[in-house]
Scaffold this active site. Structure first.
Site, PDB file in Angstrom:
ATOM      1  N   ASN A  57      46.335 -33.927   9.280  1.00 35.32           N
ATOM      2  CA  ASN A  57      47.444 -32.947   9.040  1.00 35.32           C
ATOM      3  C   ASN A  57      46.980 -31.718   8.435  1.00 35.32           C
ATOM      4  O   ASN A  57      46.513 -31.699   7.384  1.00 35.32           O
ATOM      5  CB  ASN A  57      48.361 -33.582   8.094  1.00 35.32           C
ATOM      6  CG  ASN A  57      49.739 -32.742   7.573  1.00 35.32           C
ATOM      7  OD1 ASN A  57      49.826 -31.310   8.024  1.00 35.32           O
ATOM      8  ND2 ASN A  57      50.375 -32.769   6.318  1.00 35.32           N
TER       9      ASN A  57
ATOM     10  N   LYS B 251      48.203 -28.704   7.886  1.00 33.69           N
ATOM     11  CA  LYS B 251      49.141 -28.286   6.997  1.00 33.69           C
ATOM     12  C   LYS B 251      49.135 -26.660   7.536  1.00 33.69           C
ATOM     13  O   LYS B 251      49.001 -26.370   8.577  1.00 33.69           O
ATOM     14  CB  LYS B 251      48.675 -28.517   5.560  1.00 33.69           C
ATOM     15  CG  LYS B 251      48.877 -29.954   5.398  1.00 33.69           C
ATOM     16  CD  LYS B 251      48.946 -30.204   3.739  1.00 33.69           C
ATOM     17  CE  LYS B 251      48.831 -31.746   3.520  1.00 33.69           C
ATOM     18  NZ  LYS B 251      48.890 -31.972   2.026  1.00 33.69           N
TER      19      LYS B 251
ATOM     20  N   HIS C 287      57.367 -35.238   5.525  1.00 32.51           N
ATOM     21  CA  HIS C 287      56.300 -35.260   4.580  1.00 32.51           C
ATOM     22  C   HIS C 287      56.893 -34.464   3.323  1.00 32.51           C
ATOM     23  O   HIS C 287      57.908 -33.862   3.114  1.00 32.51           O
ATOM     24  CB  HIS C 287      55.293 -34.169   5.125  1.00 32.51           C
ATOM     25  CG  HIS C 287      54.008 -34.091   4.302  1.00 32.51           C
ATOM     26  ND1 HIS C 287      54.013 -33.424   2.936  1.00 32.51           N
ATOM     27  CD2 HIS C 287      52.667 -34.510   4.545  1.00 32.51           C
ATOM     28  CE1 HIS C 287      52.572 -33.566   2.696  1.00 32.51           C
ATOM     29  NE2 HIS C 287      52.100 -34.258   3.538  1.00 32.51           N
TER      30      HIS C 287
ATOM     31  N   GLU D 106      55.926 -32.588   1.324  1.00 32.35           N
ATOM     32  CA  GLU D 106      56.018 -31.177   1.100  1.00 32.35           C
ATOM     33  C   GLU D 106      57.264 -30.471   1.688  1.00 32.35           C
ATOM     34  O   GLU D 106      57.822 -29.484   1.166  1.00 32.35           O
ATOM     35  CB  GLU D 106      54.804 -30.473   1.452  1.00 32.35           C
ATOM     36  CG  GLU D 106      53.474 -30.723   0.605  1.00 32.35           C
ATOM     37  CD  GLU D 106      52.244 -30.971   1.354  1.00 32.35           C
ATOM     38  OE1 GLU D 106      52.057 -30.500   2.499  1.00 32.35           O
ATOM     39  OE2 GLU D 106      51.181 -31.390   0.676  1.00 32.35           O
TER      40      GLU D 106
ATOM     41  N   GLU E 203      52.677 -42.022   1.564  1.00 29.09           N
ATOM     42  CA  GLU E 203      51.874 -40.888   0.965  1.00 29.09           C
ATOM     43  C   GLU E 203      52.456 -40.702  -0.649  1.00 29.09           C
ATOM     44  O   GLU E 203      53.346 -39.899  -0.754  1.00 29.09           O
ATOM     45  CB  GLU E 203      51.775 -39.510   1.601  1.00 29.09           C
ATOM     46  CG  GLU E 203      51.161 -39.633   2.915  1.00 29.09           C
ATOM     47  CD  GLU E 203      50.963 -38.025   3.643  1.00 29.09           C
ATOM     48  OE1 GLU E 203      49.777 -38.173   3.759  1.00 29.09           O
ATOM     49  OE2 GLU E 203      51.603 -37.362   3.563  1.00 29.09           O
TER      50      GLU E 203
ATOM     51  N   GLY F 166      46.330 -34.127  -2.251  1.00 24.53           N
ATOM     52  CA  GLY F 166      45.540 -32.946  -2.561  1.00 24.53           C
ATOM     53  C   GLY F 166      45.228 -32.884  -4.203  1.00 24.53           C
ATOM     54  O   GLY F 166      44.795 -31.918  -4.544  1.00 24.53           O
TER      55      GLY F 166
ATOM     56  N   SER G 252      44.545 -37.953  -0.539  1.00 26.40           N
ATOM     57  CA  SER G 252      42.949 -37.884  -1.059  1.00 26.40           C
ATOM     58  C   SER G 252      42.163 -38.874  -0.454  1.00 26.40           C
ATOM     59  O   SER G 252      41.280 -39.228  -1.165  1.00 26.40           O
ATOM     60  CB  SER G 252      43.025 -37.797  -2.684  1.00 26.40           C
ATOM     61  OG  SER G 252      43.799 -36.729  -3.165  1.00 26.40           O
TER      62      SER G 252
HETATM   63  P1  13P Z   1      45.127 -34.596   1.270  1.00 27.91           P
HETATM   64  O1  13P Z   1      44.466 -35.537   2.254  1.00 27.91           O
HETATM   65  O2  13P Z   1      44.693 -33.615   1.089  1.00 27.91           O
HETATM   66  O3  13P Z   1      45.255 -35.395  -0.129  1.00 27.91           O
HETATM   67  O4  13P Z   1      46.691 -34.704   2.056  1.00 27.91           O
HETATM   68  C1  13P Z   1      47.390 -35.845   2.179  1.00 27.91           C
HETATM   69  C2  13P Z   1      48.388 -35.358   3.113  1.00 27.91           C
HETATM   70  O5  13P Z   1      49.353 -34.983   2.538  1.00 27.91           O
HETATM   71  C3  13P Z   1      48.343 -35.679   4.539  1.00 27.91           C
HETATM   72  O6  13P Z   1      49.775 -35.632   4.984  1.00 27.91           O
END
Ligand code: 13P
Length: 252
Positions: free
Chosen positions: A9, A11, A97, A99, A169, A175, A215
């Site tokens: 992803n 982002k 997601h 976010e 997740e 992150g 992560s």
């Molecule tokens: P990270 O791997 O940067 O923690 O992000 C995970 C994520 O949100 C994947 O959709």
């Protein structure tokens, strides 16, 4: 056997030129050294989809969007429909997601429309769920995730739900550098598989790919992916570096 999936992803990162460069690197690494049993997916910004679809070896790497509109078409300025995503040659869409839920107010109602449009256009949703830290601390994570699924993809008929990839997740692991422990991830993914079995039958549950995200990196992936219910990962930060992403793909 269910599919093992490692999906990146990207982002809101990379310009088109940077995204092309990254996709070229990933494509070279995956075609030369990647585990052939893993379904690799690159979920890029909308602007990169067409180019990335063109340049990757479609037999080895799938391409996906990170979102799509909740409406099929029309006067929705700035939105990108599922049909538009499909027309680029992409095959996947990340939906739900955390976010998007948190910063863009995506509710179960909105997500249901997006899931329906994604499926209607022959795209595979990578449907995310996961709890915040307070919910985990209150030991309410199972109820939380169950509700997220009950209100959305569990409403679908069995033939539709079986097309979906689920990604767990935990928000506190995204992150942050704090990965869920192997036990926490396995426990939740087994729980989700159990919910699918209860509602749709064991056969569907056994065929559904359920990913862990948060992560995940080349170092912790081997232990996570060795768990019986963890069918791969949804990778943020580590998918932005070719070698790191390859390390995760080859973690099985
Ligand atoms: P990270 O791997 O940067 O923690 O992000 C995970 C994520 O949100 C994947 O959709």
């Amino acid at each position: 056997m269910r599919k093992k999936v490692v999906a990146g992803n990207g982002k809101c990162n990379t310009t088109l030129q940077e995204g092309i460069e990254l996709a070229q690197t990933v494509n070279q690494l995956v075609t030369e050294k990647g585990d052939k049993n893993i379904t690799v997916v690159l979920c890029t910004p909308f602007t990169h989809l067409t180019k990335v679809v063109e340049l990757v070896d479609g037999n080895r790497i799938g391409v996906g969007a990170q979102n799509c509109a909740a409406e099929a078409k029309g006067a929705f300025t700035g939105e990108v429909s599922a049909a538009m995503v499909k027309s680029t040659g992409a095959g996947y869409v990340i939906l739900g997601h955390s976010e998007r839920r948190e910063y863009y107010g995506e509710t179960s109602e909105i997500l249901n429309k997006k899931v329906a449009l994604t499926l209607a256009n022959g795209l595979t949703p990578i449907y995310c769920c996961g709890e915040a830290l307070e919910t985990r601390q209150a030991e309410k994570q199972n109820e939380w995730v169950k509700r997220q699924l009950d209100e959305t993809i569990f409403q679908l008929p069995v033939e539709e739900v079986s097309k979906i990839i689920i990604a767990y997740e935990p928000i506190w692991a995204i992150g942050t550098g704090v990965t869920a422990s192997t036990e926490q991830a396995q426990e939740m993914l087994a729980y989700i598989r159990g919910l699918i079995a209860d509602k749709f039958g064991k056969e569907v549950a056994d065929k559904t790919s359920i990913l862990y995200g948060g992560s995940c990196n080349a170092k912790n992936a081997p232990e996570l992916f060795a768990q019986p219910d963890i069918d791969g990962g949804l990778i943020g930060g580590a998918s932005l570096k070719g070698e790191d992403f390859l390390g995760i793909i080859n973690a099985y």
